[in-house]
Enzyme design. Structure first.
Site, PDB file in Angstrom:
ATOM      1  N   ARG A  54       4.250   6.053  -7.172  1.00  0.00           N
ATOM      2  CA  ARG A  54       2.821   5.773  -6.978  1.00  0.00           C
ATOM      3  C   ARG A  54       2.251   5.215  -8.273  1.00  0.00           C
ATOM      4  O   ARG A  54       1.429   4.306  -8.272  1.00  0.00           O
ATOM      5  CB  ARG A  54       2.056   7.028  -6.536  1.00  0.00           C
ATOM      6  CG  ARG A  54       0.543   6.802  -6.533  1.00  0.00           C
ATOM      7  CD  ARG A  54      -0.287   7.794  -5.717  1.00  0.00           C
ATOM      8  NE  ARG A  54       0.255   9.119  -5.603  1.00  0.00           N
ATOM      9  CZ  ARG A  54       0.212  10.059  -6.563  1.00  0.00           C
ATOM     10  NH1 ARG A  54      -0.352   9.795  -7.717  1.00  0.00           N
ATOM     11  NH2 ARG A  54       0.733  11.243  -6.345  1.00  0.00           N
ATOM     12  N   TYR A 106     -15.568 -12.962   3.717  1.00  0.00           N
ATOM     13  CA  TYR A 106     -14.555 -12.518   4.669  1.00  0.00           C
ATOM     14  C   TYR A 106     -15.121 -11.311   5.440  1.00  0.00           C
ATOM     15  O   TYR A 106     -15.688 -10.397   4.818  1.00  0.00           O
ATOM     16  CB  TYR A 106     -13.282 -12.146   3.912  1.00  0.00           C
ATOM     17  CG  TYR A 106     -12.202 -11.571   4.787  1.00  0.00           C
ATOM     18  CD1 TYR A 106     -11.509 -12.380   5.676  1.00  0.00           C
ATOM     19  CD2 TYR A 106     -11.887 -10.223   4.737  1.00  0.00           C
ATOM     20  CE1 TYR A 106     -10.526 -11.852   6.493  1.00  0.00           C
ATOM     21  CE2 TYR A 106     -10.904  -9.685   5.549  1.00  0.00           C
ATOM     22  CZ  TYR A 106     -10.235 -10.504   6.431  1.00  0.00           C
ATOM     23  OH  TYR A 106      -9.266  -9.966   7.241  1.00  0.00           O
ATOM     24  N   ASP A 178     -12.894 -13.619  -5.242  1.00  0.00           N
ATOM     25  CA  ASP A 178     -11.812 -13.518  -4.269  1.00  0.00           C
ATOM     26  C   ASP A 178     -11.156 -14.903  -4.213  1.00  0.00           C
ATOM     27  O   ASP A 178     -11.735 -15.849  -3.698  1.00  0.00           O
ATOM     28  CB  ASP A 178     -12.377 -13.100  -2.907  1.00  0.00           C
ATOM     29  CG  ASP A 178     -11.294 -12.904  -1.847  1.00  0.00           C
ATOM     30  OD1 ASP A 178     -10.237 -13.564  -1.948  1.00  0.00           O
ATOM     31  OD2 ASP A 178     -11.512 -12.107  -0.915  1.00  0.00           O
ATOM     32  N   LYS A 203      -1.908 -13.804   2.525  1.00  0.00           N
ATOM     33  CA  LYS A 203      -2.151 -15.195   2.874  1.00  0.00           C
ATOM     34  C   LYS A 203      -1.220 -16.120   2.090  1.00  0.00           C
ATOM     35  O   LYS A 203      -0.027 -16.065   2.271  1.00  0.00           O
ATOM     36  CB  LYS A 203      -3.632 -15.522   2.660  1.00  0.00           C
ATOM     37  CG  LYS A 203      -4.599 -14.450   3.198  1.00  0.00           C
ATOM     38  CD  LYS A 203      -4.600 -14.319   4.715  1.00  0.00           C
ATOM     39  CE  LYS A 203      -5.320 -13.075   5.224  1.00  0.00           C
ATOM     40  NZ  LYS A 203      -6.672 -12.863   4.728  1.00  0.00           N
TER      41      LYS A 203
HETATM   42  C1  PLP Z   1      -7.520 -11.737   4.580  1.00  0.00           C
HETATM   43  C2  PLP Z   1      -8.549 -11.721   3.539  1.00  0.00           C
HETATM   44  C3  PLP Z   1      -8.936 -10.530   2.908  1.00  0.00           C
HETATM   45  C4  PLP Z   1      -8.372  -9.177   3.327  1.00  0.00           C
HETATM   46  O1  PLP Z   1      -7.027  -9.059   3.041  1.00  0.00           O
HETATM   47  P1  PLP Z   1      -6.008  -8.145   3.911  1.00  0.00           P
HETATM   48  O2  PLP Z   1      -4.710  -8.400   3.239  1.00  0.00           O
HETATM   49  O3  PLP Z   1      -6.078  -8.632   5.318  1.00  0.00           O
HETATM   50  O4  PLP Z   1      -6.480  -6.733   3.778  1.00  0.00           O
HETATM   51  C5  PLP Z   1      -9.869 -10.603   1.892  1.00  0.00           C
HETATM   52  N1  PLP Z   1     -10.420 -11.778   1.518  1.00  0.00           N
HETATM   53  C6  PLP Z   1     -10.077 -12.948   2.105  1.00  0.00           C
HETATM   54  C7  PLP Z   1     -10.717 -14.202   1.645  1.00  0.00           C
HETATM   55  C8  PLP Z   1      -9.143 -12.964   3.133  1.00  0.00           C
HETATM   56  O5  PLP Z   1      -8.836 -14.129   3.724  1.00  0.00           O
END
Ligand code: PLP
Length: 386
Positions: A54, A106, A178, A203
């Protein structure tokens, strides 16, 4: 590859080599999946740097080292999902603190902010931060964090990171970006002055639609220590196998992003010339209201394209169901092309009236353009549109 190498080598080289020291015990070129929870100690407290997974795991460390290097920062922490990473950033705030955030985040981020953190006493101001909009009047004495996502989803509005960084620095506010849509191959928010970058590694970084994960990157040691304490205390870590998969994805990230962008631009040009398409949104096009900012802070236009068809909801829903190569699905950033209808899918939870106000029409279709042959993709859309 040692730490100071990040200043000597460019992105594509760092993507392949950073964090990838041959395994000291066997010489294995690829960092193994250290599928272990604990580590033997020679006497109490005497370890080889690892005591419990962890806290730290070598496969996770290797991925974190590589990702930090790509974002030109010193520290990175990997999490079980993008949302878990975002959750940790928010957990550094206290009741009464305010967050100034973009107004088309998001959906999961918006839900986390409003359903988990708002009831705990943290206040949010959702404002359109894109283009030359001046957010300064919205900055209050209690504002502790600015949260930006650029380009936004699905309208691909672009936020000027350097400009926000100047405001946040002057007012002693933390700026978090982000960077999921661009990835560090196309945009480096920390170089532009941001304090924190977060990723959904689900992604583009993972890149193959086969893992869920997230990360925080920062060059600020104090912030890193706070995030690390929360990660170790609350425990939403990225596991060894997902760390391996995410790191493997990272190695081809610059190569894939180049192709995603090339394909997206070709497809956007095709759509612009198609009679059945009313409007194409692509950040690097001259008719995009924020193309100058995009060209300043992005290496290319990215893999996302949104467009409005000449017709309403029924016709748009019909088109997204008709493609053969483009898979009808939510999510983005994988090698395979995806198509979706934001109004009925990713953004369906936003009330129709609010969607219309934001310019998110029912004629809108979003593409996550993959790395297939561009002409095949264009042929596929041509058939679906006819
Ligand atoms: C998918 C996404 C998230 C969340 O991520 P997860 O891996 O699905 O928890 C946050 N910000 C953006 C811009 C995203 O496309």
């Amino acid at each position: 590859m040692t730490d100071n190498s990040q200043t000597r080598f460019r992105t594509a080289t760092r993507a392949v080599h950073s964090g990838s020291e041959p395994d000291p015990s066997t010489g294995a070129v690829v960092v193994p999946i250290y599928q272990t929870s604990t580590y033997a100690q020679s006497s109490p407290g005497v370890t080889k740097g690892y005591e419990y997974s962890r806290t730290d795991n070598p496969t996770r460390t290797a991925f974190q080292t590589a990702l930090a290097s790509l974002e030109s920062a010193r520290y990175s922490l990997a999490f079980a999902s993008g949302m878990a990473a975002i959750d940790v950033v928010l957990k550094t705030l206290r009741p009464g603190d305010r967050v100034l955030a973009g107004d088309d985040l998001y959906g999961g981020t918006y839900r986390l902010f409003t359903t988990l953190f708002q009831p705990l006493g943290i206040e949010f101001d959702f404002v359109d931060l894109s283009g030359d909009f001046d957010p300064e009047p919205y900055v209050r004495p209690e504002t502790k964090l600015i949260w930006a996502e650029t380009p936004t989803n699905p309208l691909l509005k672009v936020i000027d990171i350097a400009r926000l960084a100047a405001i946040s620095r002057a007012k002693n506010i933390i700026l978090a970006v982000d960077n999921t849509f661009m990835s560090p191959a196309l945009q480096e928010p920390i170089t532009l002055g941001a304090d924190i970058v977060v990723h959904s590694t689900t992604k583009y970084i993972g890149g193959h639609s086969d893992t869920v994960g997230g990360a925080i990157v920062t060059d600020n040691e104090e912030l890193y220590q706070r995030f690390k304490t929360i990660q170790n205390s609350a425990g939403a870590i990225m596991g060894p196998f997902d760390s391996f998969i995410a790191h493997r994805g990272l190695k081809t990230l610059p190569l894939r992003m180049e192709r995603h962008s090339q394909n997206a631009e070709k497809i956007a040009r095709f759509l612009q010339g198609h009679g059945g398409v009313r409007r194409v949104i692509y950040p690097f096009f001259d008719d995009h209201p924020h193309h100058e900012i995009a060209r300043r802070q992005q290496r290319s236009g990215g893999g996302m394209v949104s467009f409005e068809i000449d017709g309403g909801r029924e016709k748009a829903l019909d088109i997204v169901a008709k493609t053969e190569i483009f898979t009808l699905a939510e999510s983005l950033g994988g090698v395979e092309s995806l198509i979706e209808h934001p109004g009925a899918m990713t953004h369906a939870s936003i009330p129709a009236g609010v969607r219309a106000e934001k310019g998110l029409s029912d004629s809108l279709i979003r593409l996550s353009v993959g790395i297939e042959d561009a002409d095949d993709l264009i042929g596929d859309l041509e058939k679906a549109l006819s």
